[in-house]
Design a protein around this motif. Structure first.
Motif, PDB file in Angstrom:
ATOM      1  N   VAL A  29      -7.127 -25.011 -61.567  1.00 34.13           N
ATOM      2  CA  VAL A  29      -6.641 -23.629 -61.582  1.00 34.13           C
ATOM      3  C   VAL A  29      -7.829 -22.722 -61.857  1.00 34.13           C
ATOM      4  CG1 VAL A  29      -5.189 -21.964 -62.814  1.00 34.13           C
ATOM      5  CG2 VAL A  29      -4.321 -24.260 -62.330  1.00 34.13           C
ATOM      6  N   VAL A  30      -7.994 -21.677 -61.030  1.00 33.94           N
ATOM      7  CA  VAL A  30      -9.137 -20.767 -61.153  1.00 33.94           C
ATOM      8  C   VAL A  30      -8.658 -19.327 -61.058  1.00 33.94           C
ATOM      9  CG1 VAL A  30     -11.413 -20.187 -60.214  1.00 33.94           C
ATOM     10  CG2 VAL A  30     -10.493 -22.486 -59.863  1.00 33.94           C
ATOM     11  N   ASN A  31      -9.112 -18.469 -62.009  1.00 33.18           N
ATOM     12  CA  ASN A  31      -8.868 -17.038 -61.840  1.00 33.18           C
ATOM     13  C   ASN A  31     -10.026 -16.483 -61.020  1.00 33.18           C
ATOM     14  OD1 ASN A  31     -10.561 -17.214 -64.327  1.00 33.18           O
ATOM     15  ND2 ASN A  31     -10.315 -15.009 -64.380  1.00 33.18           N
ATOM     16  N   THR A  32      -9.705 -15.827 -59.927  1.00 32.08           N
ATOM     17  CA  THR A  32     -10.701 -15.426 -58.937  1.00 32.08           C
ATOM     18  C   THR A  32     -10.812 -13.910 -58.808  1.00 32.08           C
ATOM     19  OG1 THR A  32      -9.105 -15.453 -57.120  1.00 32.08           O
ATOM     20  CG2 THR A  32     -10.257 -17.530 -57.595  1.00 32.08           C
ATOM     21  N   ALA A  33     -11.840 -13.464 -58.113  1.00 30.48           N
ATOM     22  CA  ALA A  33     -12.030 -12.050 -57.786  1.00 30.48           C
ATOM     23  C   ALA A  33     -12.907 -11.952 -56.546  1.00 30.48           C
ATOM     24  CB  ALA A  33     -12.657 -11.297 -58.947  1.00 30.48           C
ATOM     25  N   ASN A  74      -5.408  -5.175 -52.060  1.00 24.70           N
ATOM     26  CA  ASN A  74      -4.034  -5.638 -51.921  1.00 24.70           C
ATOM     27  C   ASN A  74      -4.042  -7.063 -51.368  1.00 24.70           C
ATOM     28  OD1 ASN A  74      -4.403  -5.511 -49.109  1.00 24.70           O
ATOM     29  ND2 ASN A  74      -3.541  -3.465 -48.972  1.00 24.70           N
ATOM     30  N   THR A  75      -2.863  -7.577 -51.098  1.00 20.66           N
ATOM     31  CA  THR A  75      -2.719  -8.949 -50.616  1.00 20.66           C
ATOM     32  C   THR A  75      -3.537  -9.203 -49.354  1.00 20.66           C
ATOM     33  OG1 THR A  75      -0.530  -9.098 -51.595  1.00 20.66           O
ATOM     34  CG2 THR A  75      -1.003 -10.627 -49.812  1.00 20.66           C
ATOM     35  N   ASP A  76      -3.507  -8.268 -48.415  1.00 26.38           N
ATOM     36  CA  ASP A  76      -4.259  -8.447 -47.172  1.00 26.38           C
ATOM     37  C   ASP A  76      -5.760  -8.474 -47.424  1.00 26.38           C
ATOM     38  OD1 ASP A  76      -1.918  -8.557 -45.683  1.00 26.38           O
ATOM     39  OD2 ASP A  76      -1.960  -6.418 -45.191  1.00 26.38           O
ATOM     40  N   ASP A  77      -6.243  -7.606 -48.320  1.00 24.91           N
ATOM     41  CA  ASP A  77      -7.670  -7.588 -48.651  1.00 24.91           C
ATOM     42  C   ASP A  77      -8.103  -8.911 -49.265  1.00 24.91           C
ATOM     43  OD1 ASP A  77      -7.805  -4.886 -47.847  1.00 24.91           O
ATOM     44  OD2 ASP A  77      -7.384  -4.171 -49.883  1.00 24.91           O
ATOM     45  N   ILE A  78      -7.294  -9.401 -50.191  1.00 21.69           N
ATOM     46  CA  ILE A  78      -7.611 -10.665 -50.862  1.00 21.69           C
ATOM     47  C   ILE A  78      -7.622 -11.802 -49.841  1.00 21.69           C
ATOM     48  CG2 ILE A  78      -6.775 -12.355 -52.554  1.00 21.69           C
ATOM     49  CD1 ILE A  78      -5.619  -9.891 -54.118  1.00 21.69           C
ATOM     50  N   ALA A  79      -6.616 -11.848 -48.984  1.00 17.62           N
ATOM     51  CA  ALA A  79      -6.538 -12.899 -47.965  1.00 17.62           C
ATOM     52  C   ALA A  79      -7.749 -12.855 -47.046  1.00 17.62           C
ATOM     53  CB  ALA A  79      -5.253 -12.761 -47.159  1.00 17.62           C
ATOM     54  N   GLN A  80      -8.171 -11.647 -46.664  1.00 16.52           N
ATOM     55  CA  GLN A  80      -9.329 -11.531 -45.769  1.00 16.52           C
ATOM     56  C   GLN A  80     -10.581 -12.071 -46.446  1.00 16.52           C
ATOM     57  OE1 GLN A  80      -9.918  -7.819 -43.735  1.00 16.52           O
ATOM     58  NE2 GLN A  80     -12.077  -8.226 -43.416  1.00 16.52           N
ATOM     59  N   THR A  81     -10.818 -11.672 -47.680  1.00 12.86           N
ATOM     60  CA  THR A  81     -11.999 -12.160 -48.391  1.00 12.86           C
ATOM     61  C   THR A  81     -11.973 -13.677 -48.491  1.00 12.86           C
ATOM     62  OG1 THR A  81     -12.228 -10.143 -49.678  1.00 12.86           O
ATOM     63  CG2 THR A  81     -13.252 -12.109 -50.584  1.00 12.86           C
ATOM     64  N   CYS A  82     -10.839 -14.221 -48.900  1.00  8.40           N
ATOM     65  CA  CYS A  82     -10.727 -15.665 -49.112  1.00  8.40           C
ATOM     66  C   CYS A  82     -10.819 -16.455 -47.815  1.00  8.40           C
ATOM     67  CB  CYS A  82      -9.406 -16.000 -49.796  1.00  8.40           C
ATOM     68  SG  CYS A  82      -9.284 -15.372 -51.458  1.00  8.40           S
TER      69      CYS A  82
END
Length: 158
Positions: A29-33, A74-82
């Motif tokens: 489990v990792v808290n990410t940014a 937002n969710t889309d930004d996070i998904a794009q980065t990941c």
């Protein structure tokens, strides 16, 4: 049943997932940014997931905006980065808090089980918790610990 398996979390796409879905697996489990100096660790985490996933390792990413506002999107930004920038294929969850009154239950449990040097608080993004196949928290890793340095502990758990 171990307390970890009694918890739930919401995936980035909105589905509520019971941690019991990961019973019998070694979980990291990792808290990410997305805008952190440690964000390149996504590549190492993905490497571990690809290398050991077939043997039972799963990595769970939990975006958090509590440290330097480094996950503002937002969710889309996070998904794009990941997914686009780092090729992340391991499960990503919705944005959570890891410290304070609104701490997500997964992190409440893990911080109580493995308090770390700050007496139960998480110091920064990319703090990592290794959980055994039986749901027992095994080890906590500092944000500056690169994923590759966790490989021996992961292999021991596998």
């Amino acid at each position: 049943m171990m307390p970890f398996y009694q918890l739930t979390a919401t995936r980035l796409q909105g589905q509520l997932i019971p941690m019991a879905d990961y019973a019998g697996k070694v979980v990291l489990v990792v808290n990410t940014a997305s805008h952190c100096g440690f964000t390149p660790q996504y590549a190492g985490l993905e490497g571990l997931y690809k290398k050991y996933g077939a043997r039972g390792l799963v990595v769970l990413g939990f975006p958090c905006n509590q440290f330097g506002k480094q996950e503002p999107g937002n969710t889309d930004d996070i998904a794009q980065t990941c997914h686009i920038n780092y090729g992340v294929s391991f499960p990503m969850f919705g944005k959570v808090e890891v410290n304070g009154a609104d701490t997500h239950p997964v992190f409440q449990y893990l911080k109580n089980a493995l308090p770390g040097v700050l007496g139960g608080r998480i110091k920064w993004n990319f703090t990592k918790f290794l959980i055994g196949r039986d749901g027992k928290p095994l080890r906590r890793f500092a944000p500056m610990t690169p994923p590759e340095k966790m490989e021996a502990a992961i292999l021991a758990a596998l």
